[in-house]
Structure formats: C-alpha cells, structure tokens
Scaffold this motif. Structure first.
Motif, PDB file in Angstrom:
ATOM      1  N   GLU A 312      -3.554   2.034  -1.936  1.00 49.99           N
ATOM      2  CA  GLU A 312      -3.781   0.685  -2.473  1.00 49.99           C
ATOM      3  C   GLU A 312      -2.748   0.349  -3.544  1.00 49.99           C
ATOM      4  OE1 GLU A 312      -7.362  -1.815  -4.719  1.00 49.99           O
ATOM      5  OE2 GLU A 312      -7.832   0.055  -3.660  1.00 49.99           O
ATOM      6  N   SER A 313      -2.437   1.328  -4.386  1.00 49.67           N
ATOM      7  CA  SER A 313      -1.457   1.075  -5.448  1.00 49.67           C
ATOM      8  C   SER A 313      -0.072   0.808  -4.863  1.00 49.67           C
ATOM      9  CB  SER A 313      -1.404   2.262  -6.420  1.00 49.67           C
ATOM     10  OG  SER A 313      -0.834   3.416  -5.821  1.00 49.67           O
ATOM     11  N   LEU A 314       0.297   1.527  -3.820  1.00 54.04           N
ATOM     12  CA  LEU A 314       1.607   1.315  -3.203  1.00 54.04           C
ATOM     13  C   LEU A 314       1.669  -0.034  -2.501  1.00 54.04           C
ATOM     14  CD1 LEU A 314       2.247   4.903  -1.818  1.00 54.04           C
ATOM     15  CD2 LEU A 314       3.310   3.836  -3.817  1.00 54.04           C
ATOM     16  N   MET A 315       0.574  -0.415  -1.848  1.00 55.97           N
ATOM     17  CA  MET A 315       0.548  -1.724  -1.199  1.00 55.97           C
ATOM     18  C   MET A 315       0.693  -2.847  -2.225  1.00 55.97           C
ATOM     19  SD  MET A 315       0.415  -3.123   1.796  1.00 55.97           S
ATOM     20  CE  MET A 315      -0.400  -1.974   2.934  1.00 55.97           C
ATOM     21  N   ALA A 316       0.173  -2.640  -3.431  1.00 51.12           N
ATOM     22  CA  ALA A 316       0.273  -3.665  -4.468  1.00 51.12           C
ATOM     23  C   ALA A 316       1.723  -3.998  -4.791  1.00 51.12           C
ATOM     24  CB  ALA A 316      -0.471  -3.211  -5.730  1.00 51.12           C
ATOM     25  N   PHE A 317       2.583  -2.980  -4.788  1.00 51.18           N
ATOM     26  CA  PHE A 317       4.001  -3.233  -5.056  1.00 51.18           C
ATOM     27  C   PHE A 317       4.624  -4.108  -3.966  1.00 51.18           C
ATOM     28  CE2 PHE A 317       3.386   0.906  -7.252  1.00 51.18           C
ATOM     29  CZ  PHE A 317       3.687   0.497  -8.534  1.00 51.18           C
ATOM     30  N   LYS A 318       4.305  -3.809  -2.728  1.00 47.16           N
ATOM     31  CA  LYS A 318       4.848  -4.610  -1.636  1.00 47.16           C
ATOM     32  C   LYS A 318       4.315  -6.043  -1.700  1.00 47.16           C
ATOM     33  CE  LYS A 318       7.238  -3.667   1.132  1.00 47.16           C
ATOM     34  NZ  LYS A 318       6.990  -3.226   2.523  1.00 47.16           N
ATOM     35  N   ARG A 319       3.029  -6.176  -1.995  1.00 48.98           N
ATOM     36  CA  ARG A 319       2.425  -7.514  -2.080  1.00 48.98           C
ATOM     37  C   ARG A 319       3.059  -8.323  -3.215  1.00 48.98           C
ATOM     38  NH1 ARG A 319      -2.333  -6.071  -3.409  1.00 48.98           N
ATOM     39  NH2 ARG A 319      -2.206  -6.866  -5.542  1.00 48.98           N
ATOM     40  N   ALA A 320       3.474  -7.646  -4.280  1.00 44.22           N
ATOM     41  CA  ALA A 320       4.095  -8.323  -5.414  1.00 44.22           C
ATOM     42  C   ALA A 320       5.553  -8.685  -5.157  1.00 44.22           C
ATOM     43  CB  ALA A 320       3.998  -7.443  -6.666  1.00 44.22           C
ATOM     44  N   GLY A 321       6.073  -8.304  -3.999  1.00 44.95           N
ATOM     45  CA  GLY A 321       7.427  -8.698  -3.636  1.00 44.95           C
ATOM     46  C   GLY A 321       8.448  -7.595  -3.601  1.00 44.95           C
ATOM     47  N   CYS A 322       8.039  -6.370  -3.911  1.00 43.51           N
ATOM     48  CA  CYS A 322       9.003  -5.266  -3.924  1.00 43.51           C
ATOM     49  C   CYS A 322       9.433  -4.894  -2.514  1.00 43.51           C
ATOM     50  CB  CYS A 322       8.405  -4.040  -4.610  1.00 43.51           C
ATOM     51  SG  CYS A 322       8.137  -4.258  -6.376  1.00 43.51           S
ATOM     52  N   ASP A 323      10.707  -4.548  -2.383  1.00 48.04           N
ATOM     53  CA  ASP A 323      11.229  -4.045  -1.110  1.00 48.04           C
ATOM     54  C   ASP A 323      10.986  -2.558  -0.967  1.00 48.04           C
ATOM     55  OD1 ASP A 323      12.876  -6.458   0.043  1.00 48.04           O
ATOM     56  OD2 ASP A 323      13.313  -6.375  -2.099  1.00 48.04           O
ATOM     57  N   GLY A 324      10.774  -1.871  -2.075  1.00 45.55           N
ATOM     58  CA  GLY A 324      10.526  -0.440  -2.027  1.00 45.55           C
ATOM     59  C   GLY A 324      10.007   0.055  -3.352  1.00 45.55           C
ATOM     60  N   VAL A 325       9.570   1.324  -3.356  1.00 40.27           N
ATOM     61  CA  VAL A 325       8.929   1.916  -4.526  1.00 40.27           C
ATOM     62  C   VAL A 325       9.439   3.337  -4.723  1.00 40.27           C
ATOM     63  CG1 VAL A 325       6.736   2.392  -5.671  1.00 40.27           C
ATOM     64  CG2 VAL A 325       6.832   0.657  -3.870  1.00 40.27           C
ATOM     65  N   LEU A 326       9.827   3.665  -5.946  1.00 38.73           N
ATOM     66  CA  LEU A 326      10.028   5.062  -6.316  1.00 38.73           C
ATOM     67  C   LEU A 326       8.677   5.620  -6.703  1.00 38.73           C
ATOM     68  CD1 LEU A 326      12.924   3.697  -7.006  1.00 38.73           C
ATOM     69  CD2 LEU A 326      13.287   5.810  -8.287  1.00 38.73           C
ATOM     70  N   THR A 327       8.238   6.657  -6.004  1.00 37.40           N
ATOM     71  CA  THR A 327       6.910   7.192  -6.260  1.00 37.40           C
ATOM     72  C   THR A 327       6.849   8.680  -5.973  1.00 37.40           C
ATOM     73  OG1 THR A 327       4.567   7.070  -5.652  1.00 37.40           O
ATOM     74  CG2 THR A 327       6.162   6.480  -3.939  1.00 37.40           C
ATOM     75  N   TYR A 328       6.163   9.411  -6.858  1.00 38.34           N
ATOM     76  CA  TYR A 328       5.942  10.833  -6.659  1.00 38.34           C
ATOM     77  C   TYR A 328       4.962  11.091  -5.523  1.00 38.34           C
ATOM     78  CZ  TYR A 328       8.139  10.692 -11.210  1.00 38.34           C
ATOM     79  OH  TYR A 328       9.017  10.436 -12.237  1.00 38.34           O
ATOM     80  N   PHE A 329       4.260  10.051  -5.101  1.00 42.04           N
ATOM     81  CA  PHE A 329       3.351  10.161  -3.966  1.00 42.04           C
ATOM     82  C   PHE A 329       4.081  10.090  -2.623  1.00 42.04           C
ATOM     83  CE2 PHE A 329       0.160   8.165  -6.985  1.00 42.04           C
ATOM     84  CZ  PHE A 329      -0.705   9.246  -7.016  1.00 42.04           C
ATOM     85  N   ALA A 330       5.393   9.919  -2.609  1.00 44.33           N
ATOM     86  CA  ALA A 330       6.116   9.589  -1.381  1.00 44.33           C
ATOM     87  C   ALA A 330       5.779  10.507  -0.195  1.00 44.33           C
ATOM     88  CB  ALA A 330       7.617   9.554  -1.637  1.00 44.33           C
ATOM     89  N   PRO A 331       5.863  11.835  -0.307  1.00 43.95           N
ATOM     90  CA  PRO A 331       5.563  12.655   0.877  1.00 43.95           C
ATOM     91  C   PRO A 331       4.115  12.509   1.350  1.00 43.95           C
ATOM     92  CG  PRO A 331       6.759  13.934  -0.761  1.00 43.95           C
ATOM     93  CD  PRO A 331       6.330  12.651  -1.427  1.00 43.95           C
ATOM     94  N   GLU A 332       3.172  12.502   0.404  1.00 48.41           N
ATOM     95  CA  GLU A 332       1.763  12.389   0.765  1.00 48.41           C
ATOM     96  C   GLU A 332       1.487  11.045   1.430  1.00 48.41           C
ATOM     97  OE1 GLU A 332      -2.669  12.587  -1.376  1.00 48.41           O
ATOM     98  OE2 GLU A 332      -0.856  13.115  -2.512  1.00 48.41           O
ATOM     99  N   ALA A 333       2.026   9.977   0.848  1.00 48.64           N
ATOM    100  CA  ALA A 333       1.819   8.656   1.427  1.00 48.64           C
ATOM    101  C   ALA A 333       2.460   8.543   2.799  1.00 48.64           C
ATOM    102  CB  ALA A 333       2.368   7.586   0.491  1.00 48.64           C
ATOM    103  N   ALA A 334       3.657   9.112   2.962  1.00 50.79           N
ATOM    104  CA  ALA A 334       4.343   9.055   4.255  1.00 50.79           C
ATOM    105  C   ALA A 334       3.542   9.770   5.341  1.00 50.79           C
ATOM    106  CB  ALA A 334       5.726   9.645   4.133  1.00 50.79           C
ATOM    107  N   ARG A 335       2.930  10.897   4.981  1.00 51.12           N
ATOM    108  CA  ARG A 335       2.114  11.618   5.979  1.00 51.12           C
ATOM    109  C   ARG A 335       0.933  10.740   6.444  1.00 51.12           C
ATOM    110  NH1 ARG A 335       3.136  15.800   2.199  1.00 51.12           N
ATOM    111  NH2 ARG A 335       4.732  17.222   2.995  1.00 51.12           N
ATOM    112  N   ILE A 336       0.317  10.041   5.511  1.00 42.79           N
ATOM    113  CA  ILE A 336      -0.795   9.155   5.896  1.00 42.79           C
ATOM    114  C   ILE A 336      -0.282   8.016   6.770  1.00 42.79           C
ATOM    115  CG2 ILE A 336      -2.434   7.464   4.980  1.00 42.79           C
ATOM    116  CD1 ILE A 336      -2.835   9.345   2.594  1.00 42.79           C
ATOM    117  N   LEU A 337       0.833   7.427   6.383  1.00 39.81           N
ATOM    118  CA  LEU A 337       1.388   6.303   7.145  1.00 39.81           C
ATOM    119  C   LEU A 337       1.835   6.727   8.536  1.00 39.81           C
ATOM    120  CD1 LEU A 337       3.418   4.685   4.253  1.00 39.81           C
ATOM    121  CD2 LEU A 337       1.450   3.651   5.407  1.00 39.81           C
ATOM    122  N   ASN A 338       2.282   7.961   8.655  1.00 37.50           N
ATOM    123  CA  ASN A 338       2.718   8.483   9.960  1.00 37.50           C
ATOM    124  C   ASN A 338       1.550   8.910  10.836  1.00 37.50           C
ATOM    125  OD1 ASN A 338       5.483   8.121   9.509  1.00 37.50           O
ATOM    126  ND2 ASN A 338       5.675  10.102   8.481  1.00 37.50           N
ATOM    127  N   GLY A 339       0.344   8.886  10.277  1.00 33.54           N
ATOM    128  CA  GLY A 339      -0.837   9.237  11.064  1.00 33.54           C
ATOM    129  C   GLY A 339      -1.002  10.721  11.256  1.00 33.54           C
TER     130      GLY A 339
END
Length: 339
Positions: A312-339
C-alpha cells in the motif's frame, strides 16, 4: 498512471442509477478500473556496502537489511535482475578511523562504491548502477559538505563532489545521485561529465531533500550517526516549505538533471504530486530508512500486516505521480508483484 492527472468534474447519476460500488464488486472489475499500477520495474534497491570478504552484516535498526562486502554485491545484482528490478543504488559504510576532514576517500578510484560498481558491471552488465554523491560517508564531521569554522561551505564542497562524480562515472556508474543539496552542484557535475566524455551518464538529483528526522537508521547503516556534529538544516530543506521544492527542482533541471527525487517519501507525497504536475519529468521518491523501520517494527509487533502495508505504501508513491521509488522493500515487493 492511466489518463491525465488534470482534475475533472465527475458526472454521477443520482442513486440508484449510480451505484459506485458496482465496479468494486469483484477482483476482475476492480482490475479493469484500477488507475495506478506498480511493477518491479518501478523499484530501485538501495544496498549498503562494507569492507571485508564474504560478509553480510545486519543493520540493527533496519531489520532485514544488511551491509554486503564487495564480493557479495554481484549476487545481489543478479537477484535484482532476476526479480525485474532495473537498478541498484550503492551506499558505503565507512568506519570512524577511515573518515577524514578532507574526505579524500570520496573520489578514490578504489573506494568501496567504485569497486562495487565494477563488480556489478562484471556480474550483471545490463542492470543500472546508481550511486550517492555526498561527502557524509567519508567526512569526519558526518556532514555532506566540508566544514570550515562551523559552516558547511558550498563552493569548496561542489569542487569535491565533481571529483567524486567523475570517479564514479569512470568506474561505470549509470546514474549519479547528488544528495548533498549544495547550490550549483548539478551544473558543475554536468559540465565535468560532458568535458570528460561521459555524455550518457544520467543525473538523478535529490532536488527536494528535507532536513528530516526519518534518516536515523540510514545514518547508522553508513556509520554517520556517531560522527555527525550539529544538524543539516542549513543545506537541507525546511519540512514546513512547499513552494521552495519547486524552485529547487526547476534549478536542478535547468542545470542538467535528467530526473529528480523527493526525499523522504510518504511524509512528502504532496511534494511528489506538485513536482510531477509542474514539470512532467521523471520523478522519484525515496522511501527512507525511518519509513522502512516504522513499518517493519509495527509488523514485527503484530500491529500491522507487513506485506499489505508495504504494498500500500509503495502504491501511494505511484498514485502521487512518482515514476519510481527507492525502497529497501524492493526485493520483497518484487517477489509479491511477480506472483
């Protein structure tokens, strides 16, 4: 983000002709009308470095985050590439004995960052390597610039940042991230890159970086907490200011920045939206260490559902207009997004 970001006046039929819950009724319908989308390609993974061999040293204030020795950074790059994360950003840990007043290690071709750049480019040539340009990892005072008689001096610092940028470009960095907030540094770095033949090196400027209390765990991770004397309020932005951010972004773009960043992230989503609406340029946010640590701590205590609030926090950045996010969650979030 689909469609225009311009405000529209909604046309809504009276109830019951309009039941706005209809399009929320099933997962398929929700997917069809979803306005904002998040993918692994939206993420940049910040990674900490340390001297030594075969090391992964946990950062206590950032559960799940480690400092890696250079010989292990190639494996991290391969992990990121396999997950679809397009870029890694490097931050070195420097112990107190290696910090100096002249910060000479910052532009040493064989410092931690420059060795790690070469290691990643050897292991994964196609992944983008981003670096940090600021003197704080190397400075005995813990500041982003030189300190003279208690003042963080601007122009002398910019000269050092240019040397640092050229060393990183020579090592093979794709994206330079000036995070120091000195005046004039983007123009000076861009001119030096052009003069040295590094015409295709990208600058992602930390254009709107606030003097925030959310950086504490990061300073632990790079060894700056104990070194820092005073605060950074004379060069980082006042958290109360909004319009100033647009002036800073405009300045950095005019000097040759290709992309811009707002830092921290979630407390400054209004700034992300302002920047994207005003300039329409590639806009990033840094979900900083304090933001990460808060969510991790709350999840560890069972107060929040960790994966859900992360996404939800990462989606908030995209909704606010960001093209991308620097985040320490990147690997964990990518695994979820990749299913």
């Amino acid at each position: 983000m689909k469609g225009s970001t311009a405000m529209k006046t909604p046309l809504v039929a009276p109830f019951p002709a309009a039941r706005l819950r209809r399009t929320r009724a099933t997962p398929a319908l929700r997917a069809l009308v979803r306005q904002t989308h998040l993918a692994p390609s939206d993420l940049i993974w910040p990674v900490f470095l340390t001297e030594g061999t075969d090391l992964e040293v946990p950062v206590p204030s950032m559960p799940g985050v480690v400092r890696r020795s250079v010989d292990r950074i190639g494996a991290a790059a391969r992990e990121a590439q396999g997950l679809g994360i397009p870029a890694i950003c490097l931050f070195p840990y420097t112990g107190p004995d290696a910090r100096t007043a002249d910060c000479a290690m910052a532009w040493d071709p064989d410092n931690l960052t420059n060795r790690a750049i070469r290691e990643i480019k050897s292991a994964c040539p196609d992944i983008a390597v981003m670096t940090d340009i600021a003197l704080d990892p190397y400075n005995a005072s813990g500041h982003d610039g030189f300190v003279v008689d208690g003042e963080i001096v601007n122009d002398e610092t910019v000269e050092a940042l240019v040397r640092m940028a050229l060393a990183q470009a020579e090592a093979g960095a794709d994206i330079l991230g000036p995070s120091d907030m000195m005046d004039g540094r983007i123009g000076a770095i861009r001119a030096a890159l052009e003069g040295a033949g590094h015409r295709n090196v990208t600058i992602l400027s930390y254009a709107a970086k606030y003097a925030s209390a959310f950086y504490g765990p990061f300073r632990d991770a790079v060894g700056a907490s104990a070194a820092l004397t005073g605060d950074k309020k004379t060069y980082q932005m006042d958290p109360a200011n909004r319009d100033e951010a647009l002036r800073l972004v405009a300045r950095d773009l005019s000097e040759g920045a290709d992309m811009v960043m707002v830092k921290p992230g979630m407390p400054y989503l209004d700034i992300c939206r302002d920047v994207k609406d005003a300039f329409g340029v590639p806009t990033f946010a840094y979900q900083v260490s304090g933001e990460y640590a808060m969510l991790r701590a709350a999840a560890a205590n069972g107060w929040l559902d960790g994966p859900k609030v992360m996404m939800e926090s990462l989606m908030a950045f995209k909704r606010a207009g960001c093209d991308g996010v620097l985040t320490y969650f990147a690997p964990e979030a990518a695994r979820i997004l990749n299913g």
